[in-house]
Design a protein around this motif. Sequence first.
Motif, PDB file in Angstrom:
ATOM      1  N   PRO A 103      -1.493  -1.244 -12.113  1.00  0.00           N
ATOM      2  CA  PRO A 103      -1.973  -0.464 -11.207  1.00  0.00           C
ATOM      3  C   PRO A 103      -3.146   0.383 -11.338  1.00  0.00           C
ATOM      4  O   PRO A 103      -3.025   0.832 -12.728  1.00  0.00           O
ATOM      5  CB  PRO A 103      -0.881   0.489 -10.336  1.00  0.00           C
ATOM      6  CG  PRO A 103       0.067   0.641 -11.659  1.00  0.00           C
ATOM      7  CD  PRO A 103      -0.237  -0.742 -12.544  1.00  0.00           C
TER       8      PRO A 103
ATOM      9  N   GLY B 205      -5.964   0.721  -6.365  1.00  0.00           N
ATOM     10  CA  GLY B 205      -5.658  -0.619  -6.438  1.00  0.00           C
ATOM     11  C   GLY B 205      -4.909  -1.357  -7.317  1.00  0.00           C
ATOM     12  O   GLY B 205      -4.202  -0.668  -7.963  1.00  0.00           O
ATOM     13  N   ARG B 206      -5.468  -2.361  -7.858  1.00  0.00           N
ATOM     14  CA  ARG B 206      -4.644  -3.217  -8.920  1.00  0.00           C
ATOM     15  C   ARG B 206      -5.993  -3.581 -10.043  1.00  0.00           C
ATOM     16  O   ARG B 206      -6.968  -3.866  -9.262  1.00  0.00           O
ATOM     17  CB  ARG B 206      -3.822  -4.345  -8.650  1.00  0.00           C
ATOM     18  CG  ARG B 206      -2.732  -3.858  -7.839  1.00  0.00           C
ATOM     19  CD  ARG B 206      -1.959  -5.068  -7.194  1.00  0.00           C
ATOM     20  NE  ARG B 206      -2.895  -5.811  -6.075  1.00  0.00           N
ATOM     21  CZ  ARG B 206      -2.583  -6.965  -5.631  1.00  0.00           C
ATOM     22  NH1 ARG B 206      -1.789  -7.780  -6.437  1.00  0.00           N
ATOM     23  NH2 ARG B 206      -3.474  -7.241  -4.979  1.00  0.00           N
TER      24      ARG B 206
ATOM     25  N   SER C  76      -7.214  -5.037  -4.158  1.00  0.00           N
ATOM     26  CA  SER C  76      -6.859  -3.952  -3.576  1.00  0.00           C
ATOM     27  C   SER C  76      -5.217  -4.154  -3.760  1.00  0.00           C
ATOM     28  O   SER C  76      -4.724  -4.897  -4.228  1.00  0.00           O
ATOM     29  CB  SER C  76      -7.087  -4.166  -1.905  1.00  0.00           C
ATOM     30  OG  SER C  76      -6.736  -5.489  -1.663  1.00  0.00           O
ATOM     31  N   ASP C  77      -4.561  -2.856  -3.262  1.00  0.00           N
ATOM     32  CA  ASP C  77      -3.226  -3.035  -3.226  1.00  0.00           C
ATOM     33  C   ASP C  77      -2.603  -4.063  -2.629  1.00  0.00           C
ATOM     34  O   ASP C  77      -3.117  -4.298  -1.426  1.00  0.00           O
ATOM     35  CB  ASP C  77      -2.631  -1.732  -2.643  1.00  0.00           C
ATOM     36  CG  ASP C  77      -3.112  -0.333  -3.289  1.00  0.00           C
ATOM     37  OD1 ASP C  77      -2.989  -0.752  -4.728  1.00  0.00           O
ATOM     38  OD2 ASP C  77      -3.371   0.754  -3.180  1.00  0.00           O
TER      39      ASP C  77
END
Length: 311
Positions: A241, A245-246, A310-311
Amino acid sequence: MQADLSAPKLPLPAKPAPALKSLKGIRILSLALNLPGPAALMRCRELGARCVKLEPPPHAPAHASGDPMSQYNPTAYAALHEGVRVRVADLKTDSGQRALQRELASADVLLTSFRPSALSRLGLGWKTLHRQYPTLSQVAIVGAPGAGAEEPGHDLTYLAKNDLITGLDLPATLYADMGGSLMATQAVLQAVMHQAAKGTGLYVEVALSDAATWLALPRAWGLTKPGAAVGGGHAGYRVYPCKDGRVAVAALEPHFAARLCTAAGMEAATTRAMFAPATQQAIADFFLTQSRLQLDRLAAAQDIPLHTLSD
C-alpha cells in the motif's frame, strides 16, 4: 537520504514494432468458437494470414447457435473477428457441408475446437481430411490431450488442476485460453513450415490443459510459492500500500534492490537481507509516506521497476 523527486521529463512511449507477416499468403479456415480459436485466428491475421471462419447459423439448436462469444460479449467478438471473413454454414446439412468443402479446397490450415468425436461426425477426422486434402494441415484445439479431449472442461478447471486458483477469487484473465491461443498460433507456424519442407499437411493438437500446465511451471518449480523470491518473500518483489493506492514493485535483481533501499533511506541490503521481515517492514513504511505521483517520479528518476495502482 531520499532521492530527488522533482518531476523529470518522461520519455514518450515507443511505437510498437509492426508484426512480421510470417503468414502472408497463407489461408486459414476456422471452425473454432468462443475464445481460444478466435484469439489464435486474430493473432494469425496479425501475422498476415487470410482468415475465413464458418459459424453455425443463429437459428441452430442452442448448443450450436452461432459463436457464444457474440452473445455474451459482442465487443470482444468484434475485436476478435476484425478483418476475418465470417460466413454462416450449418455443417449438419448438405448445403453446409458443400460450403465447408469449398472452403477446405483452398485452405492451407484448418483450425478447429471441437471434441474428436464431434469432428468425426462432421467428416472432419484427420484421416479423412488428409486423404481428401493431402496438403491441408489441421490445428485442433482440445481441452485435454488424448482421451481427455472428450471430457468437459474450461479455462477455470484447467487452472484449478494446476494450482493456479487462489481462494474463491476468479483469475484476472483467461490464462489457459489465451495461452492456448498462442500455442495454436505456434502450431499454425509449425504446420506451414512442415508444408513448405515436405509438401504435405500436418496434424497438430493443442490442449488447453497443457497451456495451463506450461503457465504453472514457475509455481511447480517453487518460484511463486508463498515466501519464495517472487512469491512475496523478497522485499523488492511485492505489492505494497502507498499513501493513495498501491505499488507493485519488482526490484528483484541486486542493483534494482539497492536503488529501492537507497530510496527508502536504507543501506543497500544483501540478497539474503531482502528476505528479512525488518527489510520488508522498512520498505512498507517508506511506501506509506509516498503518493502514486511521487513513486512514479521516483521510478523514472532512479530506474526502479515499479507500477502504481489505485486502491
